[in-house]
Design a protein around this motif. Structure first.
Motif, PDB file in Angstrom:
ATOM      1  N   PRO A   6       0.808  -1.219   0.000  1.00 25.89           N
ATOM      2  CA  PRO A   6       0.000   0.000   0.000  1.00 25.89           C
ATOM      3  C   PRO A   6       0.841   1.270   0.000  1.00 25.89           C
ATOM      4  CG  PRO A   6      -0.974  -1.605   1.466  1.00 25.89           C
ATOM      5  CD  PRO A   6       0.340  -2.166   1.020  1.00 25.89           C
ATOM      6  N   LEU A   7       1.933   1.297   0.764  1.00 25.83           N
ATOM      7  CA  LEU A   7       2.782   2.482   0.782  1.00 25.83           C
ATOM      8  C   LEU A   7       3.413   2.713  -0.581  1.00 25.83           C
ATOM      9  CD1 LEU A   7       4.268   4.791   2.176  1.00 25.83           C
ATOM     10  CD2 LEU A   7       6.021   3.146   2.881  1.00 25.83           C
ATOM     11  N   VAL A   8       3.990   1.680  -1.159  1.00 27.34           N
ATOM     12  CA  VAL A   8       4.633   1.824  -2.469  1.00 27.34           C
ATOM     13  C   VAL A   8       3.609   2.195  -3.538  1.00 27.34           C
ATOM     14  CG1 VAL A   8       5.875   0.581  -4.282  1.00 27.34           C
ATOM     15  CG2 VAL A   8       6.536   0.268  -1.893  1.00 27.34           C
ATOM     16  N   ALA A   9       2.430   1.567  -3.500  1.00 28.13           N
ATOM     17  CA  ALA A   9       1.389   1.876  -4.480  1.00 28.13           C
ATOM     18  C   ALA A   9       0.916   3.315  -4.352  1.00 28.13           C
ATOM     19  CB  ALA A   9       0.213   0.918  -4.321  1.00 28.13           C
ATOM     20  N   ALA A  10       0.730   3.769  -3.113  1.00 28.38           N
ATOM     21  CA  ALA A  10       0.286   5.147  -2.894  1.00 28.38           C
ATOM     22  C   ALA A  10       1.317   6.141  -3.406  1.00 28.38           C
ATOM     23  CB  ALA A  10       0.018   5.378  -1.412  1.00 28.38           C
ATOM     24  N   LEU A  11       2.588   5.907  -3.081  1.00 27.69           N
ATOM     25  CA  LEU A  11       3.641   6.803  -3.555  1.00 27.69           C
ATOM     26  C   LEU A  11       3.800   6.719  -5.072  1.00 27.69           C
ATOM     27  CD1 LEU A  11       6.395   6.402  -0.802  1.00 27.69           C
ATOM     28  CD2 LEU A  11       4.853   8.326  -1.164  1.00 27.69           C
ATOM     29  N   GLY A  12       3.610   5.528  -5.625  1.00 28.34           N
ATOM     30  CA  GLY A  12       3.668   5.401  -7.081  1.00 28.34           C
ATOM     31  C   GLY A  12       2.614   6.253  -7.758  1.00 28.34           C
ATOM     32  N   PHE A  13       1.407   6.241  -7.206  1.00 27.08           N
ATOM     33  CA  PHE A  13       0.322   7.068  -7.760  1.00 27.08           C
ATOM     34  C   PHE A  13       0.661   8.548  -7.644  1.00 27.08           C
ATOM     35  CE2 PHE A  13      -3.545   9.549  -7.104  1.00 27.08           C
ATOM     36  CZ  PHE A  13      -4.260   9.226  -8.252  1.00 27.08           C
ATOM     37  N   THR A  14       1.153   8.969  -6.472  1.00 28.79           N
ATOM     38  CA  THR A  14       1.439  10.398  -6.305  1.00 28.79           C
ATOM     39  C   THR A  14       2.621  10.841  -7.165  1.00 28.79           C
ATOM     40  OG1 THR A  14       2.910  10.090  -4.371  1.00 28.79           O
ATOM     41  CG2 THR A  14       0.547  10.318  -3.941  1.00 28.79           C
ATOM     42  N   GLN A  15       3.562   9.925  -7.448  1.00 27.17           N
ATOM     43  CA  GLN A  15       4.672  10.287  -8.329  1.00 27.17           C
ATOM     44  C   GLN A  15       4.215  10.429  -9.773  1.00 27.17           C
ATOM     45  OE1 GLN A  15       7.888  11.199  -7.040  1.00 27.17           O
ATOM     46  NE2 GLN A  15       6.330  11.204  -5.423  1.00 27.17           N
ATOM     47  N   LEU A 121      10.595   6.136   1.895  1.00 29.08           N
ATOM     48  CA  LEU A 121      10.808   4.691   1.864  1.00 29.08           C
ATOM     49  C   LEU A 121      11.967   4.285   2.762  1.00 29.08           C
ATOM     50  CD1 LEU A 121      10.292   3.955  -1.947  1.00 29.08           C
ATOM     51  CD2 LEU A 121       8.750   3.384  -0.066  1.00 29.08           C
ATOM     52  N   ALA A 122      13.028   5.083   2.791  1.00 32.39           N
ATOM     53  CA  ALA A 122      14.155   4.777   3.677  1.00 32.39           C
ATOM     54  C   ALA A 122      13.740   4.873   5.139  1.00 32.39           C
ATOM     55  CB  ALA A 122      15.319   5.730   3.392  1.00 32.39           C
ATOM     56  N   GLN A 123      12.825   5.795   5.439  1.00 33.65           N
ATOM     57  CA  GLN A 123      12.366   5.963   6.821  1.00 33.65           C
ATOM     58  C   GLN A 123      11.362   4.890   7.224  1.00 33.65           C
ATOM     59  OE1 GLN A 123      10.897  10.000   6.888  1.00 33.65           O
ATOM     60  NE2 GLN A 123      12.920  10.879   6.522  1.00 33.65           N
ATOM     61  N   LYS A 124      10.483   4.517   6.305  1.00 33.51           N
ATOM     62  CA  LYS A 124       9.423   3.561   6.635  1.00 33.51           C
ATOM     63  C   LYS A 124       9.791   2.121   6.304  1.00 33.51           C
ATOM     64  CE  LYS A 124       6.285   6.608   7.939  1.00 33.51           C
ATOM     65  NZ  LYS A 124       5.726   6.619   9.308  1.00 33.51           N
ATOM     66  N   ARG A 125      10.671   1.898   5.335  1.00 34.07           N
ATOM     67  CA  ARG A 125      11.052   0.554   4.913  1.00 34.07           C
ATOM     68  C   ARG A 125      12.571   0.411   4.907  1.00 34.07           C
ATOM     69  NH1 ARG A 125       6.846   0.292   6.315  1.00 34.07           N
ATOM     70  NH2 ARG A 125       4.894   0.252   5.180  1.00 34.07           N
ATOM     71  N   PRO A 126      13.228   0.613   6.047  1.00 34.46           N
ATOM     72  CA  PRO A 126      14.693   0.596   6.047  1.00 34.46           C
ATOM     73  C   PRO A 126      15.289  -0.757   5.703  1.00 34.46           C
ATOM     74  CG  PRO A 126      13.835   0.633   8.292  1.00 34.46           C
ATOM     75  CD  PRO A 126      12.668   0.868   7.380  1.00 34.46           C
ATOM     76  N   GLU A 127      14.513  -1.845   5.881  1.00 32.83           N
ATOM     77  CA  GLU A 127      15.079  -3.174   5.662  1.00 32.83           C
ATOM     78  C   GLU A 127      15.097  -3.577   4.193  1.00 32.83           C
ATOM     79  OE1 GLU A 127      10.819  -4.137   5.298  1.00 32.83           O
ATOM     80  OE2 GLU A 127      12.065  -2.635   6.263  1.00 32.83           O
ATOM     81  N   ASP A 128      14.341  -2.909   3.349  1.00 30.76           N
ATOM     82  CA  ASP A 128      14.367  -3.261   1.920  1.00 30.76           C
ATOM     83  C   ASP A 128      14.143  -2.022   1.064  1.00 30.76           C
ATOM     84  OD1 ASP A 128      11.717  -2.826   2.458  1.00 30.76           O
ATOM     85  OD2 ASP A 128      10.979  -4.646   1.484  1.00 30.76           O
ATOM     86  N   PHE A 179      -0.580  12.067   3.677  1.00 26.43           N
ATOM     87  CA  PHE A 179      -0.937  12.179   5.088  1.00 26.43           C
ATOM     88  C   PHE A 179      -1.174  10.799   5.694  1.00 26.43           C
ATOM     89  CE2 PHE A 179      -4.119  12.639   8.471  1.00 26.43           C
ATOM     90  CZ  PHE A 179      -3.427  13.514   9.315  1.00 26.43           C
ATOM     91  N   ARG A 180      -1.836   9.939   4.953  1.00 22.35           N
ATOM     92  CA  ARG A 180      -2.074   8.577   5.450  1.00 22.35           C
ATOM     93  C   ARG A 180      -0.759   7.803   5.569  1.00 22.35           C
ATOM     94  NH1 ARG A 180      -6.860   5.158   2.993  1.00 22.35           N
ATOM     95  NH2 ARG A 180      -6.188   3.957   4.812  1.00 22.35           N
ATOM     96  N   ALA A 181       0.136   8.022   4.617  1.00 23.61           N
ATOM     97  CA  ALA A 181       1.425   7.324   4.669  1.00 23.61           C
ATOM     98  C   ALA A 181       2.237   7.750   5.882  1.00 23.61           C
ATOM     99  CB  ALA A 181       2.217   7.597   3.391  1.00 23.61           C
ATOM    100  N   THR A 182       2.062   8.990   6.316  1.00 21.00           N
ATOM    101  CA  THR A 182       2.792   9.478   7.479  1.00 21.00           C
ATOM    102  C   THR A 182       2.505   8.643   8.715  1.00 21.00           C
ATOM    103  OG1 THR A 182       2.701  11.721   6.584  1.00 21.00           O
ATOM    104  CG2 THR A 182       3.222  11.516   8.917  1.00 21.00           C
ATOM    105  N   ALA A 183       1.272   8.159   8.823  1.00 18.74           N
ATOM    106  CA  ALA A 183       0.861   7.414  10.012  1.00 18.74           C
ATOM    107  C   ALA A 183       1.301   5.958   9.997  1.00 18.74           C
ATOM    108  CB  ALA A 183      -0.657   7.486  10.166  1.00 18.74           C
ATOM    109  N   LEU A 184       1.809   5.476   8.871  1.00 20.73           N
ATOM    110  CA  LEU A 184       2.224   4.072   8.808  1.00 20.73           C
ATOM    111  C   LEU A 184       3.417   3.828   9.721  1.00 20.73           C
ATOM    112  CD1 LEU A 184       1.994   3.290   4.984  1.00 20.73           C
ATOM    113  CD2 LEU A 184       0.446   2.519   6.782  1.00 20.73           C
ATOM    114  N   PRO A 185       3.463   2.670  10.386  1.00 17.36           N
ATOM    115  CA  PRO A 185       4.603   2.372  11.270  1.00 17.36           C
ATOM    116  C   PRO A 185       5.846   2.040  10.454  1.00 17.36           C
ATOM    117  CG  PRO A 185       3.169   0.469  11.125  1.00 17.36           C
ATOM    118  CD  PRO A 185       2.469   1.574  10.382  1.00 17.36           C
ATOM    119  N   VAL A 186       6.988   2.158  11.095  1.00 20.25           N
ATOM    120  CA  VAL A 186       8.249   1.748  10.468  1.00 20.25           C
ATOM    121  C   VAL A 186       8.300   0.234  10.443  1.00 20.25           C
ATOM    122  CG1 VAL A 186      10.755   1.778  10.657  1.00 20.25           C
ATOM    123  CG2 VAL A 186       9.428   3.817  11.239  1.00 20.25           C
ATOM    124  N   ALA A 187       8.590  -0.335   9.282  1.00 12.83           N
ATOM    125  CA  ALA A 187       8.653  -1.797   9.155  1.00 12.83           C
ATOM    126  C   ALA A 187       9.853  -2.324   9.925  1.00 12.83           C
ATOM    127  CB  ALA A 187       8.751  -2.201   7.692  1.00 12.83           C
TER     128      ALA A 187
END
Length: 413
Positions: A6-15, A121-128, A179-187
């Motif tokens: 969902p995070l990647v898809a949302a950012l893909g749409f906004t890009q 993505l680096a902040q929310k998905r640091p492992e990949d 705004f919704r992505a901001t609330a997602l936890p760090v993986a």
């Protein structure tokens, strides 16, 4: 895992919205704007270049904000700001207001485009991070394919002012997604130290002395900036370049090949080159731009040249979008990534701000061939800087040899 796609898809749409409205739509709307205000199209591209230049100075400040307050908050505010600026642009009473707003849009575009998204993505998905960047760019690669024809349709049906209002509404939607992505936890990485989980961890960035790190950053900045100059000039004027081949309406069809080519090459990055160091992919990207220009300058059947050029250019540009986020993380780590990306963007924008205007001016004053020759020189220099960086780091054992197909250094795929 549930939050990754969902995070990647949302950012893909906004890009797609961001690049489509801020970048790819500009040359399509420029003729209508120029006609209404009684100015030349090169003048409008000059305004565009001024905005890119000033955006370069603003990028380190915005990049630092990505680290301090979080990329999600910066992108949310940026999307709301873009919606406001595009709305005001639609009601511009004269060229002076239009020009000022155009410059402001380019000035703040860093806050909503790839660099900000990579930092999120680096902040929310640091492992990949690299895998997430590749997935993001796979989606966003369709921006040109969607927005070149869409912008043409909208400007014919609604006029350039109505088109900008549609774009403004799209950025309001982007603000909600950010705004919704901001609330997602760090993986978090798996807690169990199994072999599989250990292999999934991204290797630590190489330890470099201060002097070596500075030299590496300088060469990387030069390579990215010069390659970016070439890509900027070619993509902004892609339709015009293809029209110069006298292939009629096929020029628009050839231009649409660029988007799918970006997607295909990003699939290759996720599969064929997933174990290669991102710097290797950066060299491939820069080399592809060089090959694309040479194809235009060599004799050959115009339709084949047009489609080949658009496809190879799309491949180089597609990889360029990935490596500008992946290489800095692989070489220097994720800490302070926002500021580092901001500084790279600053150098890239300051050197590349004039390229769309200078290309249009050179093509009008001399010929398309001379303009392409100048871009060729810039491209060769950019490739040389990246090759020198790789050679320097390879000698020290920091990156694997270019011929090594299975060396896993830098980011985890």
């Amino acid at each position: 895992m549930p939050h990754k796609l969902p995070l990647v898809a949302a950012l893909g749409f906004t890009q797609i919205i961001g690049y489509g409205t801020i970048y790819y739509a500009f040359p399509i709307l420029a003729p209508a704007v120029a006609q209404e205000f009684g100015v030349s199209e090169p003048f409008l591209f000059g305004l565009f270049s001024v905005g890119l230049l000033l955006g370069g100075f603003a990028a380190p400040v915005l990049g630092g904000m990505l680290d301090r307050v979080g990329a999600g908050r910066v992108m949310t505010a940026g999307s709301l700001g873009m919606a406001l600026l595009l709305t005001l642009l639609a009601f511009s009473p004269n060229i002076y207001v239009f020009g000022g707003l155009t410059i402001l849009i380019e000035l703040f575009s860093f806050a909503v485009l790839y660099d900000a998204a990579f930092a999120m993505l680096a902040q929310k998905r640091p492992e990949d991070t690299r895998k997430s960047i590749t997935r993001l760019t796979l989606i966003a690669g369709f921006a040109s394919t969607i927005f070149w024809p869409l912008s043409g349709f909208l400007v014919e049906d609604l006029g350039w002012r109505g088109t900008q209002l549609v774009f403004a509404a799209a950025h309001i939607l982007c603000a909600g997604l950010h705004f919704r992505a901001t609330a997602l936890p760090v993986a978090k990485a798996p807690a169990s130290p199994t072999g599989a989980s250990l292999r999934s961890q991204p290797p630590s960035p190489p330890v470099m002395s201060t002097a070596l790190a500075l030299r590496a950053f300088q060469l990387l900045a030069a390579g990215f900036a010069l390659t970016g100059m070439a890509i900027s000039a070619l993509t902004v004027h892609l339709v015009e370049i293809l029209r110069s081949l006298d292939i009629g309406e096929a020029a628009y069809i050839a231009a649409m090949v660029m988007g799918p080519a970006q997607v295909v090459v990003r699939v290759m990055d996720a599969t064929v080159w997933r174990n290669r160091h991102p710097l290797f992919v950066a060299i491939l990207s820069s080399g592809a731009i060089l090959v694309a220009i040479m194809l235009l300058l060599l004799p050959g059947p115009a339709p084949a040249v047009a489609f080949g050029f658009a496809a190879i250019l799309g491949a180089g540009a597609g990889l360029s979008s990935i490596v500008r986020g992946a290489v800095p993380v692989a070489l220097f780590g994720a800490s302070g990534l926002g500021l580092r990306l901001g500084r790279l963007a600053a150098i890239r924008n300051v050197l590349g701000a004039a390229s769309p205007f200078l290309f249009a001016w050179a093509a009008a004053a001399w010929s398309m061939t001379w303009a392409l020759g100048a871009v060729l020189v810039v491209s060769v220099t950019g490739l040389g800087a990246l090759a020198l960086l790789h050679r320097t780091l390879e000698r020290l054992g920091i990156v694997p040899p270019l011929r090594s197909p299975h060396a896993r250094q830098g980011l985890s795929p």
